[in-house]
Design a protein around this motif. Structure first.
Motif, PDB file in Angstrom:
ATOM      1  N   UNK C 228       0.795  -1.239   0.000  1.00  0.00           N
ATOM      2  CA  UNK C 228       0.000   0.000   0.000  1.00  0.00           C
ATOM      3  C   UNK C 228       0.818   1.275   0.000  1.00  0.00           C
ATOM      4  N   UNK C 229       2.131   1.218  -0.257  1.00  0.00           N
ATOM      5  CA  UNK C 229       2.934   2.406   0.019  1.00  0.00           C
ATOM      6  C   UNK C 229       3.373   3.230  -1.187  1.00  0.00           C
ATOM      7  N   UNK C 322     -10.720   7.542  -2.160  1.00  0.00           N
ATOM      8  CA  UNK C 322      -9.337   7.438  -1.687  1.00  0.00           C
ATOM      9  C   UNK C 322      -8.418   6.687  -2.630  1.00  0.00           C
ATOM     10  N   UNK C 323      -7.288   7.305  -2.900  1.00  0.00           N
ATOM     11  CA  UNK C 323      -6.252   6.663  -3.700  1.00  0.00           C
ATOM     12  C   UNK C 323      -5.528   5.586  -2.903  1.00  0.00           C
ATOM     13  N   UNK C 324      -5.933   5.400  -1.660  1.00  0.00           N
ATOM     14  CA  UNK C 324      -5.279   4.393  -0.830  1.00  0.00           C
ATOM     15  C   UNK C 324      -6.185   3.206  -0.551  1.00  0.00           C
ATOM     16  N   UNK C 325      -7.465   3.380  -0.938  1.00  0.00           N
ATOM     17  CA  UNK C 325      -8.395   2.267  -0.743  1.00  0.00           C
ATOM     18  C   UNK C 325      -8.457   1.411  -2.003  1.00  0.00           C
ATOM     19  N   UNK C 326      -9.172   0.314  -1.900  1.00  0.00           N
ATOM     20  CA  UNK C 326      -9.212  -0.628  -3.023  1.00  0.00           C
ATOM     21  C   UNK C 326     -10.095  -0.099  -4.142  1.00  0.00           C
TER      22      UNK C 326
END
Lengths: 526, 617, 352, 163
Positions: C228-229, C322-326
């Motif tokens: 996720x980084x 979110x660009x961090x969620x799936x």
């Protein structure tokens, strides 16, 4: 990215502009670094002497915000020296005359003056890039995070098309996406003007398709972008916001403006893992499950759709984000019932042509790179091999746009921002080892400025812009030019984005994180 | 430019004229210099000037009689030149007066005389009839001690660069065939047929090919290559040029150990003057053939004598051997086809091309042709450099050339091939010196180091010495060599300290076998040879050390006991003073006693006792 | 590509030209141990554990660096081969601590496996062994160079995969050691703690600090996921024991990154178990957050959004996805905003 | 070129100038590391760590590899070496006869520890296993000369013989 990360090992030359891959995209950086060990050449254009600059064959240390003059200047030389790819231009592009006219005035002498890059290096870089058959352009936010970000991107594309470095192995224009699923979020239509798969909300056919699929009437009015939302909130037009997994207070430019926007609204919901700076402004906080606690997919920079797998049960009383959103929808009278993320994926794949052939089964091992329209399609590692999306590639005549705010007497230093290796936008501060390794901001300033300011590495300064003021420790290094300060945005203790400028690219609405004017004063320790 | 006939005969003419002048020539190889040759040279120059003599004072390199250094040759017109040995500055005045002024040689200090068709002196052995040289041939070494290595004219006047001149008129394959016909095999130790190697490199596909000369001679007790480089540098260059032309290379590297500064200096001079004369460089002798050569100085690592380690070292890396195949002939320096031979091999080449392969193959045995240069050291009377035809027996070498074992002691063994070689006992004295015979006996020809041992040498101590050397020089890359040689050494040390157990022999044999069969490079594979051969031929000594805690040769200190023989001691007290630890006591004129608890077995007392009253056992 | 046919222990096997003997032997079903060999790295042929007999060869042949050729006759377990392998293992064990009982790598250690297979015990020859100090002064990697067998995979990974060459062999012979420039601890070197060296180490010389003492290798369940980084999309294995993530290891099958990761992916996943995680829905009451039930929180959200929608229209509501969620989270979010609320006011930080 | 780290740096000692010449001479040549290191050692008498780092940057060879090469070859020294090398024998006989005192006294006189070199690069002090001159114990070697039957008081006179 037009090409793939695997393709990094096939190129003969990297032209890295506005990108610091060894810190922000470490495995991409590693591929570049290991290629260099095997003799691959490297051109780096960056205001900072980043790690790759020391490995580069040619390092163009340009002034912040002068990417267009630099790129136009390189194209000027390439055209003058007849190094462009005439065949590619004729067969695959249009508008070359516009480009030629636009770059005509960007003579090496003038470009050198504008960018601060010596003329001979401009020639070296132009010749090397143009004459290396397999040459790959890589850029990141150093290109996009300007008020002329779109123009910057167009210029990069111009350069690649001019030299025919597209649509083949070892070439291409390769923007590495900053966050793990920026690509996917865009693909999924988390954009005010696009349904999943970049299908436009203004397109009536598309609208009809989604209305049918979702069983409701849909708006054909494009929505607000984030900066517009914040403005609208401050203006009182926007009353509520549901924020999923974002921390705009820390990561968006002009943080004080963001805070004001959040305070102005009637109702703010934040769905988060941690008590973020933004969450503090929420009326309701919904605790989400992390990526280890749920199934799903991410789509990487190279358009590779890959599985995220649940490894442990959600921590505490947390829930997967999709479940929470569905619950809210249901309670608002729009039932969205999914038993498992795979069901969601199948639905989105059926509505997103580029994902049409992708299933969980097919991506079990290696993922798939979209476009992958059908179940027998192998995916697409390299884009534009035969034609561009619009058919012929269009050269755009681009002129220079200076940054929105430049240093002056009152705010004499230029602030630029970015990421460091040991941190990510969010969550890494909660990793014990990472946070222990890099617990605080270390703003980079040039030794000459350090002398002027009377500070050394480890000392604390107050950095002030027209919008805010933060305290930070400094690291004195000649990796930055004098007159410049470089800071990351990872630290709530040093919220750098209180300083950044509230100015956006008119088309993409990307903030100008890379240039702001600040004042620096020595101060007492933090 | 080319060396025209006229030019060559002109140079020859001048060279001969010089030989007919009164001359004093000092041997200034490394050995000569180490023995004080420069001081002798200075004294000679001063004396000649003082006397106002019309005498040319010149220098040459090592003629091979290291036992007689410093060596000075004196010649008068029409008379044989006399080679004096053991000349010190103090002898100079008398020698010059007697030989050069009175024209009377000092027979007692003369080693040999070199006739060269001139009138001989009475009472001085002619070189060809002298004990040291009678059984030698002087093929590779013939200019050593005879010409000034820093003058290219001396080289040209003695047939130099005729080989390359001839080669440039030949078909490349014809050159390789000539080398094949000669039967020349690699003189660095491996004994691989040189012509075949050249053929491989010739046939290898590559846009660039290299010639590399291995001058990283590192065996203890071996200095053949140094002597050749110091004494005949142009011959090595010419050999490299011929090879380069034959295989299609245009660049050469000489990898010379840094411990040979004089060799490097003379090579550099030779390269410079050859380039100035157009013998090397672009369009050599108008043939269109280009060749340049540079010298890479080693940095102190024995393993760089291994060819692939050497290539890594030239490339600026750690000198760790590469896996073979690919062999350097296909992927060598910078992964390009590379012809790698050692100094002596290249130095043989010009003669073979000049005189023909048949000439060379007329010397030697069926499979080992030509001559070989050896460095003979250890407990013999004549230590030095000698060149013998292949097939000579060890016995001839020891008892004729080497003048037998020192102090009339008994021959016990000879270590052939340095740390990679083996110890051969008396029973093997009649072994023919050639690649196959030495290999079958468990030793190797190696680069040509022969270390002789007498009855006072402990074979475990010798094995330990060589193993310590290879262990220290192991590059550390492969497990068998890195860990295995260490354990073998530790085992030997334990045995020599009296802590050996019978299983140690089995362990040594097993380790030796595994290292020999499994190590990556030749250094590792041959490292156990000294142990294996001593175990084979001197197993009883191992057993004595282990089972009886006894060192038969009386070398291993921990296994020795010093005692004072009551019947011989007169109580003079000298040994008491000599003993560093105060272990000896006794009243004057009474028999002294050694306290074994204080004795550190250094042996300092033994030579001090004039009555041979101290015994070690 | 043309094929070659050879026999391995009497079995015929056909492999593409260029295949190494060891790969051919494996294909033929033979057991040939390897330590320094790695299909993704250059081949030094250094450890010699893979030696086999090849008819006609003077010595044993290191099968990992020898190309299989037509008609080759290979024997993988003759007495000479077994003796060599056992002796090489004995030599390694003589210079290796006997602490398998407490070694983190136990159960996933090639040295241990081969010693077991060949019934080799330590102490065959005795003698000096390395006594390096344990290096655990950095936050990520523990180096115990006493357990290093000098296979060199770590330094090859560092150079060939990460392009850094922070470590290399230094010194020589028995004193050879893998170390940084000037023999400094990793913490004082230019190491960026990517851990690729740890990933390839066949023994317990290099270990992930955070996982030490937490689980035996066989207790760990590995679940592959996507990092996720950043946007590169590396795959990694979450190491799970008892419902807890102990750390991450790389998975060789990962399409973009293979066994390589960066410091964040390999050592930063522990944030998941941070005590600072939000674990209960919170509702701000009188300026302070108060824990609530899911029903209460969800109802409140639905009610409030419904009110605003009714009062000010759908366009008075916006959402940040979110660009961090799936992808699934994002799809659901934009669908909810568009279909559930009725506005296109959905965006995310696409530009950072 | 990016590799030119020398710009803007203060160059003060003649050694640094020589170093720049050396690097200039070899920059861009393949396989130049060992000759450069030999040159550096000639200039400085040893291989200073900071110079090695500079060599690594200028030749674009990873520092670890430079260090690997330096430690592989016996010729290279990471510490300064004196013009005269004093080897103090630590064999049994010398030990019994108090060479430790000699060693200590030498350390005092020279102001260096075992392996150290005096600031004027006149002496390097080292210990050595038995040099086989037990009859002369306690003894030291200076260069190729053996000095035996030493007393602590006589050391300064011996050292005075070496410039």
């Amino acid at each position: 990215m037009t090409n793939s990360f695997a393709d990094y090992l096939n190129t003969d030359l990297f032209f890295v502009i506005g990108s610091n891959p060894t810190e922000a995209h470490p495995m991409a950086g590693a591929k570049i670094m290991s290629s260099l060990m095997n003799g691959t050449k490297l051109i780096v254009a960056d205001p900072r002497r980043i790690e790759l600059a020391d490995k580069a064959d040619i390092f163009l240390q340009l002034r912040p915000g002068t990417d267009i003059p630099l790129l136009n200047g390189l194209m000027h030389i390439i055209i003058k020296e007849n190094l462009h790819d005439q065949k590619f231009i004729e067969e695959r592009t249009e508008g070359i005359e516009d480009l030629k006219a636009a770059v005509e005035k960007f003579t090496p002498a003038r470009v050198s003056e504008m960018t601060g890059v010596p003329e001979n290096l401009l020639y070296d870089a132009a010749r090397l890039y143009a004459t290396t058959s397999k040459a790959m352009l890589c850029y990141t936010l150093g290109i996009t995070e300007h008020i002329c970000g779109v123009d910057n991107v167009m210029s990069v594309a111009n350069l690649a098309m001019l030299t025919g470095h597209l649509g083949r192995e070892g070439t291409g224009v390769n923007p590495q996406r900053g966050q793990n699923n920026v690509q996917g979020a865009c693909d999924m239509g988390a954009l005010p003007g696009d349904y999943p798969g970049y299908q436009k909300v203004v397109n009536p056919e598309v609208q009809a398709k989604f209305e049918k699929a979702w069983g409701v009437k849909l708006s054909n009015q494009p929505g607000l972008t984030i900066p517009d939302m914040m403005d609208a909130a401050v203006e009182g037009k926007l009353k509520a916001m549901y924020i999923l997994g974002e921390d705009p207070v820390l990561t968006d430019p002009d943080a004080n403006h963001i805070k004001k926007a959040l305070q102005s609204m009637d109702f703010v919901v934040v769905q988060e893992l941690f008590m973020s700076e933004t969450a503090k402004f929420a009326d309701v906080i919904l605790p989400g499950a992390s990526f280890t606690e749920k199934d799903g997919t991410f789509t990487s920079s190279e358009r590779r759709v890959q599985r995220v797998r649940k490894a442990i049960e959600p921590i505490g009383d947390t829930r997967p984000d999709w479940w929470i959103v569905c619950e809210v929808a249901k309670r608002m009278g729009y039932p969205m019932a999914y038993a498992h993320p795979e069901e969601i994926f199948n639905e989105l794949a059926s509505l997103t042509p580029s994902y049409g052939g992708i299933t969980y089964d097919r991506i079990e091992h290696c993922g798939l790179q979209w476009p992958c329209p059908t179940v027998d399609h192998p995916g697409t590692p390299i884009l534009h091999t035969k034609a561009f999306a619009r058919g012929k590639g269009l050269f755009k005549a681009i002129d220079h746009t200076p940054p929105a705010e430049m240093p002056d007497e009152e705010y004499p230093y230029l602030l630029s921002t970015g990421r460091i290796l040991y941190h990510y936008n969010v969550t890494t501060r909660y990793s014990s080892a990472l946070d222990a390794h890099r617990p605080e901001e270390a703003a980079m300033i040039h030794p000459a400025d350090a002398v002027m300011l009377g500070v050394g590495t480890g000392d604390t300064v107050q950095v002030t812009s027209r919008r805010g003021s933060v305290k930070t420790k400094v690291a004195v290094t000649d990796k930055v030019q004098s007159g410049m300060i470089w800071m990351s945005f990872h630290y709530r203790e040093t919220p750098t984005n209180e300083l950044t400028v509230n100015a956006f690219d008119p088309i993409s609405k990307t903030g100008e994180y890379k240039v702001a004017a600040v004042r620096i004063e020595k101060t007492s320790p933090m | 430019m080319s060396i025209s006939k006229e030019m060559r005969s002109d140079i020859e003419e001048r060279y001969k004229r010089n030989l007919e002048r009164p001359r004093i020539v000092v041997g200034l190889g490394t050995c000569g210099i180490a023995a004080g040759g420069n001081k002798v040279m200075d004294a000679i120059k001063a004396e000649v000037a003082k006397k106002g003599l019309d005498v040319d004072v010149d220098f040459t390199s090592c003629i091979g009689m290291c036992f007689a250094e410093p060596v000075v040759e004196m010649a008068l017109p029409g008379r044989a030149s006399v080679v004096y040995g053991g000349v010190g500055p103090e002898n100079v005045v008398q020698l010059i007066e007697s030989h050069m002024v009175q024209k009377t040689p000092v027979a007692e200090q003369a080693q040999i005389q070199i006739l060269g068709g001139a009138e001989a002196y009475e009472g001085i052995p002619a070189m060809e009839k002298s004990e040291y040289y009678e059984q030698q041939v002087r093929s590779v070494t013939w200019r050593l001690g005879r010409t000034n290595p820093e003058r290219i004219e001396d080289y040209i006047a003695t047939g130099g660069y005729e080989g390359i001149q001839k080669a440039l008129t030949m078909d490349r394959i014809a050159i390789i065939d000539e080398i094949k016909k000669s039967g020349l095999r690699g003189r660095g130790g491996g004994g691989f047929p040189t012509g075949t190697k050249w053929q491989f490199v010739h046939d290898a596909v590559g846009d660039k090919k290299y010639i590399v000369c291995n001058a990283d001679e590192g065996d203890p007790g071996a200095f053949m290559d140094r002597s050749v480089l110091e004494g005949d540098p142009h011959a090595v260059l010419e050999g490299m040029m011929i090879a380069a032309y034959a295989i299609g290379a245009d660049e050469g590297v000489i990898y010379c150990r840094a411990e040979y500064p004089l060799a490097i200096r003379r090579l550099n001079m030779a390269i410079k003057v050859a380039e100035e004369m157009g013998i090397m460089g672009e369009n050599i002798m108008g043939s269109g053939f280009n060749f340049k050569v540079r010298i890479k100085a080693g940095a102190g690592a024995f393993v760089c004598g291994e060819e692939t380690a050497l290539l890594n070292s030239i490339e600026g890396q750690r000198g760790m051997p590469r896996v073979r195949p690919p062999f350097p002939a296909h992927k060598g320096l910078w992964q390009k086809p590379t012809c790698l031979n050692n100094v002596e091999t290249f130095a043989n080449v010009p003669n073979i091309i000049r005189k023909g392969g048949d000439w060379f193959s007329s010397m030697g045995t069926e499979k080992s042709k030509g001559s070989k240069v050896f460095c003979i050291t250890g407990k013999i009377n004549h230590t030095g450099l000698c060149e013998v035809p292949m097939g000579m027996t060890l016995r001839d070498l020891v008892y004729n050339i080497a003048g037998g074992i020192k102090d009339g002691k008994k021959f016990k063994a000879v270590q052939s091939g340095g740390p990679s070689g083996g110890c051969l006992p008396t029973e093997k004295l009649d072994l023919s010196i050639d690649y196959e015979s030495l290999g079958q006996a468990g030793a190797i020809m190696g680069s040509g180091g022969l270390v002789f041992m007498d009855e006072d040498s402990c074979m475990l101590d010798i094995a330990k010495y060589f193993l310590n050397f290879t262990q220290m020089e192991s590059c550390g890359k492969c497990t068998p060599c890195r860990e295995g040689t260490k354990r073998m050494l530790e085992t030997l040390e334990r045995i020599c300290e009296g802590n050996g157990v019978p299983e140690d022999i089995d362990n040594l044999e097993r380790l030796a076998k595994v290292i020999k069969t499994s190590a990556l490079c030749a250094l590792g594979q041959t490292a156990p040879n000294p142990v294996l051969t001593t175990l084979k031929y001197f197993r009883d000594e191992y057993e004595a050390h282990i089972n009886e805690k006894r060192c038969p040769a009386g070398v291993c200190p921990e296994l020795l006991n010093y005692t004072i023989l009551a019947d011989k001691c007169i109580g003079c007290g000298v040994c008491i003073k000599a003993c560093p630890t105060g272990a000896i006591s006794g009243e004057k004129k009474a028999v002294h006693v050694i306290d074994p608890t204080k004795c550190v077995k250094c042996g300092a007392c033994v030579p001090k006792c004039k009555f041979d009253a101290i015994a070690k056992a | 590509m043309p094929n070659v046919t050879l026999t391995v222990d009497g079995t015929q096997v056909t492999v593409p030209k260029g295949t190494t003997v060891v790969e051919a032997a494996w294909k033929a079903g033979a057991f040939v141990p390897t330590l320094c060999h790695d299909p993704e790295l250059s081949k030094p042929g250094a450890c010699r554990i893979c030696v086999v007999e090849v008819k006609g060869a003077r010595n044993l042949v290191a099968s990992c660096v020898t190309e299989a050729v037509e008609g080759m006759e290979v024997q993988t377990s003759t007495p000479a081969v077994i003796e060599a392998r056992k002796t090489i293992l004995e030599l390694m064990l003589d210079n290796h601590p006997e602490d398998c009982l407490t070694c983190h790598q136990a159960g996933d250690c090639k040295l241990q496996d081969y010693a077991y297979f060949y019934n080799v015990k330590p102490g065959a020859f005795g003698g000096e062994s390395h006594q390096y100090e344990l290096e655990d002064d950095n936050l990520f990697i523990v180096r115990n160079m006493n357990k290093c067998i000098l296979c060199g995979k770590c330094l090859r990974a560092c150079e060939e995969k990460q392009g850094r060459a922070v470590i290399d062999f230094a010194y020589r012979g028995f004193k050879t050691k893998v170390t940084t420039a000037l023999d400094q601890p990793l913490a004082d070197s230019v190491c960026v703690s990517c851990g690729s060296c740890v990933a390839v180490c066949p023994t317990g010389a290099l270990t992930e600090k955070a996982m030490l003492g937490k689980a035996r290798k066989w207790e760990i369940e590995k679940i592959r996921t996507t990092c996720p980084f950043c946007g590169v999309g590396c795959n990694l294995d979450l190491n799970v024991k008892g419902g807890k993530i102990l750390g991450a290891t790389s998975n060789p099958a990962s399409p973009t990154n293979g066994r390589d990761l960066c410091v964040k992916g390999r050592f930063g996943i522990d944030y998941v178990h941070s005590p600072k995680r939000l674990t209960k829905p919170l509702i701000k009451k009188n300026g302070a957050f108060v824990e609530s039930s899911w029903d209460e929180a969800l109802d409140l959200v639905a009610t409030k959004l419904g009110e605003i929608k009714n009062k000010f229209g759908s366009d008075a509501i916006a959402a940040l996805s979110s660009a961090r969620c799936t992808n699934e989270d994002n799809y659901v979010m934009q669908k909810f905003v568009r279909a559930g609320i009725g506005t296109n006011n959905v965006d995310h930080c696409a530009r950072t | 070129m990016a590799g030119c780290a020398c710009t803007g740096e203060k160059v003060d000692s003649p050694q640094d100038l020589q170093l720049m010449d050396l690097l200039g001479h070899y920059r861009g040549y393949d396989g130049s590391l060992i000759p450069v290191l030999q040159g550096v050692q000639e200039i400085y008498g040893y291989l200073p760590a900071e110079v090695l780092e500079k060599v690594s940057q200028e030749l674009k060879i990873p520092f670890s590899k430079v260090f690997g090469v330096v430690t592989f070859y016996a010729q290279f020294h990471l510490k300064p070496r004196g013009r005269n090398i004093i080897r103090v024998c630590l064999g049994t006989a010398c030990h019994v006869l108090g060479n430790a005192k000699v060693f200590d006294r030498l350390k005092d006189i020279l102001g260096v520890d075992n392996g150290g070199t005096t600031d004027d690069l006149r002496f390097t002090l080292e210990s050595v296993a038995c040099i086989g001159a037990c009859g002369l114990a306690p003894c030291i070697m200076i260069n190729d000369d053996t000095h035996g039957r030493l007393t602590v008081d006589g050391l300064e006179d011996i050292l005075a013989q070496y410039a």
